[in-house]
Design a protein around this motif. Sequence first.
Motif, short mmCIF file in Angstrom:
data_model
loop_
_atom_site.label_atom_id
_atom_site.label_comp_id
_atom_site.label_asym_id
_atom_site.label_seq_id
_atom_site.Cartn_x
_atom_site.Cartn_y
_atom_site.Cartn_z
N UNK A 27 0.85 -1.18 0.00
CA UNK A 27 0.00 0.00 0.00
C UNK A 27 0.89 1.24 0.00
N UNK A 28 0.42 2.27 -0.68
CA UNK A 28 1.25 3.44 -0.93
C UNK A 28 0.45 4.71 -0.70
N UNK A 29 0.29 5.10 0.57
CA UNK A 29 -0.35 6.36 0.89
C UNK A 29 -1.71 6.51 0.24
N UNK A 30 -1.88 7.61 -0.45
CA UNK A 30 -3.16 7.95 -1.08
C UNK A 30 -3.35 7.30 -2.44
N UNK A 31 -2.37 6.55 -2.92
CA UNK A 31 -2.46 6.03 -4.28
C UNK A 31 -2.72 4.53 -4.37
N UNK A 32 -2.64 3.85 -3.27
CA UNK A 32 -2.90 2.41 -3.27
C UNK A 32 -3.48 2.04 -1.91
N UNK A 33 -4.48 1.20 -1.90
CA UNK A 33 -5.07 0.81 -0.62
C UNK A 33 -5.76 -0.53 -0.72
N UNK A 34 -6.38 -0.92 0.37
CA UNK A 34 -7.22 -2.12 0.39
C UNK A 34 -8.62 -1.68 0.78
N UNK A 35 -9.59 -2.05 -0.04
CA UNK A 35 -10.98 -1.63 0.16
C UNK A 35 -11.82 -2.78 0.66
N UNK A 36 -12.66 -2.48 1.64
CA UNK A 36 -13.67 -3.41 2.11
C UNK A 36 -15.02 -2.96 1.56
N UNK A 37 -15.77 -3.89 1.00
CA UNK A 37 -17.07 -3.55 0.44
C UNK A 37 -18.13 -4.46 1.06
#
Length: 758
Positions: free
Chosen positions: A282-292
């Motif tokens: 993960x990279x700050x504001x440009x990569x993340x993990x989303x829960x839906x």
Amino acid sequence: MNSYTLLFAGLGLLMLGGCGGPDPGPDSSPGTGGGESPGEPPPNILFIVVDDAGVDQFEAFGYGGAVPAATDSINAIADAGVRFRNTWSMPTCSPTRATFFNGRYPFRSGVRNAIVSNDLANSQPSPYALTTPKLLRQEKGYVSALVGKMHLTGSDLNPDNHPMHDDAMRELGWDYFAGYLDGAPYPIDTTAGGVAPEGTYQSGCVPTTAADGDHGADFGVCYLPDNHPSGQLWIAMEPASDLPGQDSATPGRSCLERGGILDPGTLTASEARRAELDFNAQNGYYTGEWKINHEDGGNETVSAHDTRARGYRLTLEAQYAIDWISDKQSLQDDTPWMMTVGFSALHAPLQPPPAALLPHPDATPSLIGCGTPVADGLAELGLPATGAIGDFAEQRIVAQHMLEAMDHEIGRLLEETHIADRQEDGSLRYNPDSNTVVVLVGDNGTYMPSVKLPFDPLRAKGSLYQSGVWVPLIVAGPASIVADPDRDVEHLVNTTDLFNLFREIAGIDDSALPHWLPLDAQAVRPYLEQPDHTAIRDYNFSEQGTNIAAAPPPPCVVPAANTCMQIFPQEEVCADQGGVWYGPDEHGNGGFDSCCAVNEHLTSQGDDPVAIFPREQRTLRNDHYKLVRISRQDCALDTLVDSEEFYEIDQAIPAPKLDRADADLLADGESDLSDEQAANLTELREKLDQLLATATDCPGDGNDDLMVDQTDLDEWAYWADTEAGRGLSSWYDLNHDGLTDGADRAVIEAHMGENCRG
């Protein structure tokens, strides 16, 4: 539906069966219902929460520093609505965000500070509590969605303290959730996807050679995630163009915004090289993990390597909200909806946004190049560019650009859902025919490096001083709700009051609330409908405490504030806040277990000790004066020491009277106070004591209904079921040892039959 959903549903119906309400303290006043005509569908609600952005940031409130951020979209909402210029939050995110949806102060809900992985479920919002989405659904048939950050629960960082797991936001009442459960984006990946050693790229991507002559690159291969919509696995970015914004001119930034990883300084691509890159980081504001949480009851995790989780976070947050609202609008029925959008900015890590989202991208060459801001960018704000002050100023300019990028995405959200229309001159105008009330609020004051003058950066987020709890609140809506728009309300408002505001917008009378439920929320809608309405609150309250944890987090010293705090459980989070980690290393070795131990170490090295962050803080104000009570650890006495501070404050523009360190009216004792000051001090002390005396302790009551009965035993049995994978932290861990077991059942049995409703 999960088995415990059935238990919660029954309790929720019970909670909605009462009428009236007790006096919760000195701010008690009658609530109001809605004013919609019979048969007219209630308004939709778009609730926008901005992160770590106090009132100091906003031109619409008369502040924003020497050069305010360009926030045309937020200004358009303010022009179409009411600006509440005297709104208080709690000092950190989780307690404030809980107040939005439960209308209760932290000392009632148990959410006393930002939730971290060490915190037990007892300090997280209870799934048994009445929340806004539950109330709106059961009384008026609303469907509710939440997108982005809300930081109301634990997360995968510590599954032992995250009892609802991926169902968390659904169990708190939302029909749809797409976001993340942690309190902030992950730290910046300074390896830029594994192409360089740790610490090389402070902004998370490869800059141009103009920005970094040693490590930058003006060309390279952009490797893309497996399911990229283009179907490509890589793109060669050649040094063929010098036009601003072109891929070849800004390969690192352009690749990052596509969700890719740039292999710098080469035009040779291969599967083997692509396999070496880290798409899972993960990279700050440009990569993340989303829960839906889907509306059909299914859950989905979108991991960092998935193209859907890659790209600028604020853009993704806005798009999820646009897609959901557009879907509801396409149904063309009378089902009302509430969409809550928790934008991530301005929370750390401070990371330059895409230049395309800025109002003047050509004036920000360092951001286009994905480097650290340089003199040209600082000059835009009239700030110095060298030395320690320059470093501080660099953070402020990045924060300003993040706010401007968020404003861009708020405008896109409003325009694409037709809640506002774009005019020929490019401005936005609220569309009253959308039948949508827009509410925008900040969750707490601005974090220290980003505070705008004349506000006090040393008394900002995390403190009970004005720069820490004074936040923007704007409400815009159709004429039936908002009369005489483009005006200010100077009366006291608290973030707990939003619970009532949402109820009032939906047309739900306070008789729908259980008579025994202690609420702190006061009415807001009268201010919207009646421009000359008198003050509803006489006092405003804020607090910050210590969450219940199995063990306190390790110490972290923030040098800019000269303060040691035990809030962050991970070294990376401490670093994101500009802190120095004094806990164990990544292998669990060494470190100190307390701020007192840190100070002992510092003095042994000949250094001065640092201040220790308060254990408890509470404040109460009236129209002109403010009382602050602070409880700090005294290391020498090994005890907590209480102190009081007293200030005169106001909301003047452009220079409000603030509670600065040199303005404490009690600094030399009470003997020098004027008669007026002494009378106000006595009044505030009495009112604060009265309010805190309304706290209810009900041992054995795990479901927050202020009764100890068979229901508690039944629900304890659910959470204590080790064969089902439970038995750890839960709201029935009544002795706070991280286990839900027989010892907790004994507490229930010892208090069986007790009625704590008063």
